[in-house]
Structures are given as structure tokens and as C-alpha cells.
Motif scaffolding. Sequence first.
Motif, mmCIF file in Angstrom:
data_model
loop_
_atom_site.group_PDB
_atom_site.id
_atom_site.type_symbol
_atom_site.label_atom_id
_atom_site.label_comp_id
_atom_site.label_asym_id
_atom_site.label_seq_id
_atom_site.Cartn_x
_atom_site.Cartn_y
_atom_site.Cartn_z
ATOM 1 N N TYR A 1 4.093 4.259 3.666
ATOM 2 C CA TYR A 1 3.475 4.240 2.342
ATOM 3 C C TYR A 1 4.543 4.010 1.277
ATOM 4 O O TYR A 1 5.708 4.356 1.457
ATOM 5 C CB TYR A 1 2.752 5.563 2.053
ATOM 6 N N ALA A 2 4.120 3.423 0.174
ATOM 7 C CA ALA A 2 5.012 3.226 -0.964
ATOM 8 C C ALA A 2 4.347 3.783 -2.216
ATOM 9 O O ALA A 2 3.121 3.686 -2.377
ATOM 10 C CB ALA A 2 5.324 1.743 -1.154
ATOM 11 N N GLU A 3 5.151 4.399 -3.076
ATOM 12 C CA GLU A 3 4.619 4.918 -4.339
ATOM 13 C C GLU A 3 4.483 3.787 -5.358
ATOM 14 O O GLU A 3 5.460 3.135 -5.701
ATOM 15 C CB GLU A 3 5.533 6.019 -4.890
ATOM 16 N N ILE A 4 3.261 3.559 -5.800
ATOM 17 C CA ILE A 4 2.979 2.498 -6.766
ATOM 18 C C ILE A 4 2.460 3.127 -8.056
ATOM 19 O O ILE A 4 1.585 3.994 -8.024
ATOM 20 C CB ILE A 4 1.929 1.498 -6.227
ATOM 21 N N LYS A 5 3.023 2.702 -9.166
ATOM 22 C CA LYS A 5 2.602 3.265 -10.444
ATOM 23 C C LYS A 5 1.287 2.649 -10.895
ATOM 24 O O LYS A 5 1.135 1.424 -10.948
ATOM 25 C CB LYS A 5 3.677 3.031 -11.504
ATOM 26 N N ASN B 1 0.092 6.715 -3.557
ATOM 27 C CA ASN B 1 0.643 6.223 -2.292
ATOM 28 C C ASN B 1 -0.221 5.089 -1.767
ATOM 29 O O ASN B 1 -1.431 5.250 -1.577
ATOM 30 C CB ASN B 1 0.699 7.355 -1.264
ATOM 31 N N VAL B 2 0.393 3.948 -1.559
ATOM 32 C CA VAL B 2 -0.326 2.769 -1.079
ATOM 33 C C VAL B 2 0.173 2.421 0.318
ATOM 34 O O VAL B 2 1.383 2.293 0.557
ATOM 35 C CB VAL B 2 -0.125 1.564 -2.025
ATOM 36 N N LYS C 1 0.464 -4.351 8.782
ATOM 37 C CA LYS C 1 -0.752 -3.605 8.456
ATOM 38 C C LYS C 1 -1.735 -3.581 9.621
ATOM 39 O O LYS C 1 -2.577 -2.687 9.705
ATOM 40 C CB LYS C 1 -1.415 -4.197 7.220
ATOM 41 N N ASP C 2 -1.631 -4.562 10.501
ATOM 42 C CA ASP C 2 -2.464 -4.602 11.703
ATOM 43 C C ASP C 2 -1.672 -3.982 12.858
ATOM 44 O O ASP C 2 -0.645 -4.517 13.265
ATOM 45 C CB ASP C 2 -2.838 -6.046 12.022
ATOM 46 N N TYR C 3 -2.163 -2.861 13.369
ATOM 47 C CA TYR C 3 -1.417 -2.121 14.380
ATOM 48 C C TYR C 3 -1.139 -2.976 15.615
ATOM 49 O O TYR C 3 0.007 -3.070 16.069
ATOM 50 C CB TYR C 3 -2.178 -0.861 14.785
ATOM 51 N N LYS C 4 -2.163 -3.613 16.169
ATOM 52 C CA LYS C 4 -1.994 -4.389 17.384
ATOM 53 C C LYS C 4 -1.058 -5.578 17.170
ATOM 54 O O LYS C 4 -0.178 -5.854 17.991
ATOM 55 C CB LYS C 4 -3.337 -4.891 17.911
ATOM 56 N N LYS C 5 -1.234 -6.283 16.062
ATOM 57 C CA LYS C 5 -0.380 -7.420 15.778
ATOM 58 C C LYS C 5 1.071 -6.971 15.614
ATOM 59 O O LYS C 5 1.998 -7.599 16.128
ATOM 60 C CB LYS C 5 -0.855 -8.141 14.516
#
Length: 222
Positions: free
Chosen positions: A74-78, A85-86, A33-37
Motif C-alpha cells: 500500500y502507498a499513502e496518497i493524499k 492507503n491505496v 495488482k493481479d496476484y496470479k500474473k
Amino acid sequence: MEKERLITVKGIGAISVPVDYIELEISLNETNKDYKKGYDIFEKKMSDIQNTIINCGFNEDDLKTSDFNVKPNYAEIKKGDSYVNVFQGYEFISEMKLHFDFDSSKLNKIMTAITQIKATPKIEVNFTVKDKATVKKSLLAASAKDAKEKAEILCNSLGVKLGNLRTINYNWNEIKIYSPTRYKVEDIGYEGFLDGIQTPFRFSPDNVRVKDDASFIWEITD
């Protein structure tokens, strides 16, 4: 005007040649989730793989990068009665290729070395031939020979003669010149997977077997 008499025959070329070349594909994937990391981790894994290949006796330029991609994942979360989309993180993807003359000992050395690092890439090995152009030419020649032999047999059985060649139809589709033998290691978290191997096994992959065809039209004469 007398109607032309023609014969159409499909020639099929089939050859079997021993493997003399290895195409090794290495796929690396990292999501954070952290681009640089994420980028730093990905870059470290890439560097580990590159250094491992160099330590196996290759030059830095021998390992080619065929694809490099960074994209949001992204993942589809109900949620309730609908899906949203999360964001899962930034996905870093790299595809690398290494080609070398067939040597089972060298291949085992590479595979053993890669399993000792933390990168855990997906690895797929394809066994093929180095001179693919010659194989393709041999296939075309074999299909032409096969067609002519069939045409002559048909004409002789009917009491007629094979005349001038009028047309050749060839589809020019790409031919996959690979052995059916598969050597594949997937993303299984395999650190130490080949530990303790003192004498790497030797093996001979199945021959490369390929087919191709073309259609030929000849005149028929008495």
C-alpha cells in the motif's frame, strides 16, 4: 582482614586474514495488482536466475533461498486534507544466497551471466573467510595474550607480581568477519550492462580485519 589486591586489564585481539570465500546475495522483487500474473512473472524470473547459476557451473542446491515473502503493498496518497492507503499490488520478495571459494573469474562470470537476463535482481557480494570459527578462536587467543602482556608490564613497573587469574569477562557479541571491499550491483535495469567484456578483470579484495576484546582480572602478589 587484608583487602584483596586485583588488577583488571582489557585485552584486544586484532588479526588480518586474506579473503578466501565469497557470499553472494541476490534479492528479487516483483509487484503486480493481479496476484496470479505477478506470481507467474516472479516465478519466471526466479527460474531464470536459478538456471543462470546452474549454467555457471553450480548445482541446483547451491543457490539457497533464505527468505520468501508475499504481501499486499500500500502507498499513502493524499486526498484533500488527509492521507489514505491505496493498494499498489501484491509484492513478491525473495532473498537467495550463493557461497563459493574466492575466484574473481567465477564471480565475473556469474555477474556477466545475470546481466543478460530480464530479472534485474539486486546483487550484493561479501568477501569473507570460509573458516570463521578459526578466526574467532584466534581473536580470543590474541586478546588473552594481549591482556596478560599488559598486566605483566604494569606489575613489573610497580614492583609487584601477577598472581592467579580470577575472572574473565567476555561479551559474546557476534563478530562480522567481512572484508571492507564492496562489490554491489543494484536494480538498475542492467540488461547488457557487461556486454562486450572479453577478458573479465581480476582483483584482490582487501583483507578481512577484525577485532575483539575481553577483560581479565588477576590477583596481585608481592
